[in-house]
Design an enzyme around this catalytic site. Structure first.
Site, PDB file in Angstrom:
ATOM      1  N   ASP A   1      42.318  47.215  72.757  1.00  0.00           N
ATOM      2  CA  ASP A   1      42.980  46.083  73.386  1.00  0.00           C
ATOM      3  C   ASP A   1      41.926  45.048  73.734  1.00  0.00           C
ATOM      4  OD1 ASP A   1      45.681  45.199  74.061  1.00  0.00           O
ATOM      5  OD2 ASP A   1      44.801  44.853  76.023  1.00  0.00           O
TER       6      ASP A   1
ATOM      7  N   ASN B   1      47.846  44.442  63.896  1.00  0.00           N
ATOM      8  CA  ASN B   1      47.028  43.302  63.478  1.00  0.00           C
ATOM      9  C   ASN B   1      46.113  43.710  62.320  1.00  0.00           C
ATOM     10  OD1 ASN B   1      45.039  41.308  63.327  1.00  0.00           O
ATOM     11  ND2 ASN B   1      45.252  40.803  65.490  1.00  0.00           N
TER      12      ASN B   1
ATOM     13  N   TYR C   1      42.188  33.515  68.578  1.00  0.00           N
ATOM     14  CA  TYR C   1      41.525  32.403  69.258  1.00  0.00           C
ATOM     15  C   TYR C   1      40.229  31.959  68.574  1.00  0.00           C
ATOM     16  CZ  TYR C   1      44.812  33.380  73.033  1.00  0.00           C
ATOM     17  OH  TYR C   1      45.968  33.543  73.771  1.00  0.00           O
TER      18      TYR C   1
ATOM     19  N   LYS D   1      42.351  43.074  62.527  1.00  0.00           N
ATOM     20  CA  LYS D   1      41.548  44.037  63.291  1.00  0.00           C
ATOM     21  C   LYS D   1      41.121  45.204  62.398  1.00  0.00           C
ATOM     22  CE  LYS D   1      43.288  43.815  68.084  1.00  0.00           C
ATOM     23  NZ  LYS D   1      43.880  44.684  69.124  1.00  0.00           N
TER      24      LYS D   1
ATOM     25  N   LYS E   1      30.515  36.969  62.167  1.00  0.00           N
ATOM     26  CA  LYS E   1      31.296  37.332  63.363  1.00  0.00           C
ATOM     27  C   LYS E   1      30.969  38.756  63.792  1.00  0.00           C
ATOM     28  CE  LYS E   1      35.927  37.842  65.310  1.00  0.00           C
ATOM     29  NZ  LYS E   1      37.383  37.856  65.111  1.00  0.00           N
TER      30      LYS E   1
HETATM   31  P1  ITT Z   1      47.498  45.159  68.589  1.00  0.00           P
HETATM   32  O1  ITT Z   1      47.723  45.113  70.089  1.00  0.00           O
HETATM   33  O2  ITT Z   1      48.690  45.617  67.827  1.00  0.00           O
HETATM   34  O3  ITT Z   1      46.250  45.912  68.230  1.00  0.00           O
HETATM   35  P2  ITT Z   1      47.156  42.296  68.900  1.00  0.00           P
HETATM   36  O4  ITT Z   1      46.819  41.184  67.938  1.00  0.00           O
HETATM   37  O5  ITT Z   1      48.362  42.116  69.773  1.00  0.00           O
HETATM   38  O6  ITT Z   1      47.231  43.656  68.072  1.00  0.00           O
HETATM   39  P3  ITT Z   1      45.473  42.445  71.267  1.00  0.00           P
HETATM   40  O7  ITT Z   1      46.670  42.603  72.161  1.00  0.00           O
HETATM   41  O8  ITT Z   1      44.325  43.367  71.461  1.00  0.00           O
HETATM   42  O9  ITT Z   1      45.883  42.567  69.736  1.00  0.00           O
HETATM   43  O10 ITT Z   1      44.916  40.974  71.273  1.00  0.00           O
HETATM   44  C1  ITT Z   1      45.119  40.087  72.345  1.00  0.00           C
HETATM   45  C2  ITT Z   1      44.982  38.680  71.848  1.00  0.00           C
HETATM   46  O11 ITT Z   1      43.623  38.388  71.622  1.00  0.00           O
HETATM   47  C3  ITT Z   1      45.759  38.359  70.574  1.00  0.00           C
HETATM   48  O12 ITT Z   1      46.320  37.068  70.754  1.00  0.00           O
HETATM   49  C4  ITT Z   1      44.678  38.328  69.503  1.00  0.00           C
HETATM   50  O13 ITT Z   1      44.990  37.406  68.469  1.00  0.00           O
HETATM   51  C5  ITT Z   1      43.461  37.870  70.314  1.00  0.00           C
HETATM   52  N1  ITT Z   1      42.231  38.439  69.755  1.00  0.00           N
HETATM   53  C6  ITT Z   1      41.853  39.732  69.788  1.00  0.00           C
HETATM   54  N2  ITT Z   1      40.697  39.891  69.125  1.00  0.00           N
HETATM   55  C7  ITT Z   1      40.364  38.666  68.656  1.00  0.00           C
HETATM   56  C8  ITT Z   1      39.305  38.190  67.876  1.00  0.00           C
HETATM   57  O14 ITT Z   1      38.369  38.994  67.401  1.00  0.00           O
HETATM   58  N3  ITT Z   1      39.280  36.894  67.577  1.00  0.00           N
HETATM   59  C9  ITT Z   1      40.235  36.072  68.037  1.00  0.00           C
HETATM   60  N4  ITT Z   1      41.280  36.424  68.768  1.00  0.00           N
HETATM   61  C10 ITT Z   1      41.347  37.735  69.075  1.00  0.00           C
END
Ligand code: ITT
Length: 197
Positions: free
Chosen positions: A76, A9, A153, A12, A175
């Site tokens: 995560d 991502n 989200y 991130k 943010k």
């Molecule tokens: P990696 O696991 O490869 O790091 P990912 O996008 O799959 O990337 P996560 O599993 O940690 O990351 O994220 C879980 C969900 O939460 C995913 O749908 C993200 O878009 C969402 N998410 C995580 N952090 C967020 C944020 O700061 N704002 C909005 N949504 C977020």
């Protein structure tokens, strides 16, 4: 310190760089052959276990490839909605890519209690040691999606410590003042550079 962030991502990575670079670290994506590592997220586990598993996979995949004074970061996250019993929680990624934000809004149609929390666990592997930190951001789920900043989200999440705008309507700087990610990463930075040092 040079920090390689193992994530698929890119949002991130940008957010982590904005938080950690001013604290004296340099964050960049961990790429192998120009691509992010494909890390398996064990389902049915909490975000803590998923983060630890992702770090193990990243360390193994890069074994002997990184120099000293470098660290690997993984994180995560999940969105935990009170009235849905913590759903989607560890399934947030899957839920985002299947029913999406509109699916969450539909599940919550007519629901008055809209409390929710973003949670993040960040784990850093450095010279064989593992440092871990978590962060949370309380808020509510809006009734409609709004804003195009951030990712995931953000358009339906209104942080409690704000003025009623969704994270999708906040600037990146705004943010980073309240986010689960900022809190987890600042915690890691304090572990790396304790205030007394
Ligand atoms: P990696 O696991 O490869 O790091 P990912 O996008 O799959 O990337 P996560 O599993 O940690 O990351 O994220 C879980 C969900 O939460 C995913 O749908 C993200 O878009 C969402 N998410 C995580 N952090 C967020 C944020 O700061 N704002 C909005 N949504 C977020």
């Amino acid at each position: 310190m040079e920090i390689f962030f193992a994530t698929s991502n890119s949002h991130k990575v940008s957010e982590a760089a904005a938080i950690l670079d001013p604290l004296g670290h340099r964050v960049q994506p961990l790429l192998l052959n120009g691509r992010p590592l494909e890390l398996v997220e064990p389902q049915a586990e909490g975000i803590e276990e998923v983060a630890r598993s992702k770090l193990e996979q990243a360390v193994e995949a890069t074994s002997g490839m990184l120099g000293s004074q470098t660290a690997i970061l993984v994180e995560d996250c999940g969105l935990f909605v009170d009235s849905l019993g913590g759903f989607p929680g560890p399934f947030s990624s899957y839920v985002e890519s299947t029913i999406g934000l509109q699916g969450i809004l539909s599940l919550m149609e007519g629901v008055e209690s809209r409390g929710a929390e973003y949670r993040a666990v960040a784990v850093l592997g450095f010279e064989g040691e593992t440092l871990r930190s978590s962060g949370a951001c309380k808020g509510v789920i809006s009734t409609t999606a709004s804003g195009s900043n951030g990712f995931g989200y953000d358009p339906i999440f209104v942080p409690e410590e704000g003025d009623g705008r969704t994270c999708g309507e906040l600037s990146p700087h705004e943010k980073s003042q309240v986010s689960h990610r900022a809190r987890a990463l600042k915690g890691l930075s304090e572990l790396l550079n304790p205030p007394s040092k």
